[in-house]
Write an enzyme that holds these catalytic residues in place. Structure first.
Site, PDB file in Angstrom:
ATOM      1  CD  GLU A  22      41.572  33.600  45.420  1.00  0.00           C
ATOM      2  OE1 GLU A  22      41.836  34.811  45.231  1.00  0.00           O
ATOM      3  OE2 GLU A  22      40.470  33.093  45.212  1.00  0.00           O
ATOM      4  CB  CYS A  65      39.331  37.429  43.697  1.00  0.00           C
ATOM      5  SG  CYS A  65      39.123  35.700  43.339  1.00  0.00           S
ATOM      6  CD  GLU A 123      39.772  42.895  44.617  1.00  0.00           C
ATOM      7  OE1 GLU A 123      39.955  42.921  45.843  1.00  0.00           O
ATOM      8  OE2 GLU A 123      39.752  41.854  43.942  1.00  0.00           O
TER       9      GLU A 123
END
Ligand code: ADP
Ligand code: MG
Length: 497
Positions: free
Chosen positions: A266, A300, A400
């Site tokens: 993940e 996330c 990110e």
């Protein structure tokens, strides 16, 4: 005065005052080397305590204990007994909820009230959801087109799981791996993030209190390149369940390939949060602010790209600024705080650098853009930041940031919107704000994302799978999908002739 306001509760003080051990083979122990490392409070950068620093030899002990437990008492334990133990652990987490929330707050920085309502509560709910599963894992009878043949499937645990955990939701992510793995009948070695080891170590104590057989759960604190890498390379580990950065996930998958270990990842995200022209603007703005500023953006699935229809750009920006004005940054243990610091100096530097890159690539800074000084200068605080007018291929639109930085993009029509929303190497989540049902469903189908939230964002439930498309990873946390990734399917052929 300061000291009075921010004194830790007696339960937390007592935990920090002792020599905290890590859980290996049913006991709380020190690292074989005797080494310990510090964890600090990101609200002021000060040391909280030290924890054991596991190295390869400690991971070896833990993996052997987990392997022995898998082939021992745990392997033959009745499903209902396994479920009861998970339920008992949930009860203990609940009984210690305030202490765990405070530990999470001082170690990670997040507001203690949020930690209680989200991290700890969701951990309890998750444990209870998976406590129900051991008694419901069943196989199938298969209608093969062959005479006198009885064929059925059995679900069996994959074996010993290595769970590698990030620092943004330290307790919750630990439980997201632990609960389904244990429900499936696996045993586990957990490696918490080095920035935030405290709640996992406290959970280790509760695992003993719950009465799990020795070796079923092991929790080894240490660094990624040392303890983490040893776990990934250990021959007795059958599966790695990882949540963290895409760069580390890629390395883990590469290393695990040598042994054909099972892997679930993940990873990161750069999730589009989309506002259609007919959306309720005040709801959408509140949702968009929550989507990026919750947990100081260190989520996330954060909605880090806000795609707004040109016709409503101005009122959206105004409404967003009003939302930002309501945010109250501060120390997580202060009840008035709604946004804590970033987790570490490293993360603070990284966010600062990204905002600088955005500025250099032509971004207009709508608000924020700087570290917070004054009273908060000694902690890793950063202003809630909104960037506008950045080209789609700019670094801040693609990478990110993992901080409180929202990039606002403007679009004109639906096809263009879909193309640009999907023009990312990531595919973790997406949000859609609209009152138009057909557009909502069209987008839900078209977006490259493991979760799509319509008129909400970052909604989670233990029943509901969560995970990525593309470089956001593979495998799912939550629900039956999470359970499945910890089980083999075995086919049994019985010739009745
Ligand atoms: P971040 O960059 O946000 O800190 P990471 O992906 O580095 O996220 O960390 C997530 C988890 O992965 C942490 O528990 C960390 O210790 C662990 N980790 C980091 N590097 C490695 C590695 N080479 N092998 C195994 N685990 C690692
Ligand atoms: Mg810390």
């Amino acid at each position: 005065m300061e000291q009075i306001v921010y004194t830790h509760s007696p339960a937390v003080r007592a935990f920090l005052a002792k020599e905290i051990g890590m859980l290996v083979n049913g006991r709380l122990i020190a690292a074989e080397s005797g080494k310990r490392f510090e964890t600090c409070d990101p609200a002021d950068g000060k040391r909280l305590t030290t924890v054991p620093q596991a190295a390869a030899s400690d991971i070896d002990l833990a993996a052997k204990a987990a392997h022995a437990a898998f082939h021992g008492e745990w392997g033959s334990m009745l499903p209902a007994t396994r479920g009861n133990l998970l339920w008992r652990l949930a009860d203990l987490v609940e009984q210690n909820a305030d202490q765990l929330a405070e530990l999470e707050s001082i170690d990670n920085g997040k507001p203690a009230a949020f930690a209680r309502a989200v991290d700890v509560q969701w951990a309890i709910d998750h444990l209870r959801y998976f406590a129900g599963w051991p008694t419901k894992i069943d196989g199938e009878n298969l209608p093969v087109s062959q005479p006198d043949m009885h064929v059925y499937t059995r679900k069996q645990p994959v074996g010993v799981v290595g769970a590698i955990i990030p620092w943004n939701f330290p307790l919750l992510m630990c439980v997201w791996k632990l609960a389904p793995a244990l429900a499936a009948g696996c045993t586990v070695v957990v490696k918490p993030a080095e920035q935030t080891p405290l709640t996992a170590l406290r959970l280790g104590e509760l695992v003993i209190e719950a009465g799990f057989p020795a070796g079923v759960v092991n929790i080894c604190t240490g660094f990624g390149e040392e303890a983490g890498a040893a776990l990934v390379g250990h021959p007795l580990i059958d599966k790695i369940a990882f949540t963290g950065s895409t760069a580390v996930g890629r390395e883990i998958a590469r290393r695990a390939a040598d042994d054909i270990k099972h892997v679930s990842l993940e990873l990161g995200g750069k999730s589009p949060n989309i506002v259609l022209p007919d959306a309720d603007i005040s709801r959408a703005a509140a949702g968009a602010a929550q989507a990026i500023f919750y947990e100081t953006g260190q989520v996330c699935s954060a909605g880090s790209r806000l795609l707004v229809h040109r016709s409503i750009l101005e009122p959206m920006i105004e409404a967003l600024k009003a939302e930002v004005a309501k945010i109250n940054p501060g120390r997580g243990t202060n009840a008035a705080t709604t946004m804590g610091p970033l987790v570490s100096k490293e993360q603070h530097d990284r966010v600062k650098k990204y905002v600088e890159i955005g500025r250099n690539q032509g971004a207009e800074i709508v608000c924020g853009g700087r570290p917070i000084d004054g009273d908060l200068a000694s902690g890793f605080f950063f202003e809630p930041t909104i960037l506008l007018n950045v080209p789609d291929d700019a670094t801040v639109c693609q990478e990110e940031i993992f901080g409180p930085v929202l990039v606002v993009q403007v679009y004109d029509d639906l096809d263009e919107l879909i193309r640009r929303a999907n023009a990312s190497e990531y595919g973790l989540a997406a949000g859609v704000w609209t009152r138009d049902l057909s557009n909502a469903h069209k987008l839900a189908a078209a977006l490259d994302a493991g979760s799509v939230w319509v008129n909400c964002y970052n909604s989670f439930d233990p029943s509901t799978p969560f995970g990525g498309f593309k470089k956001s990873g593979y495998g799912r946390d939550g629900g039956r999908a999470a359970l499945d990734k910890f089980m083999h399917t075995k086919s049994v052929w019985m010739n009745l002739a």
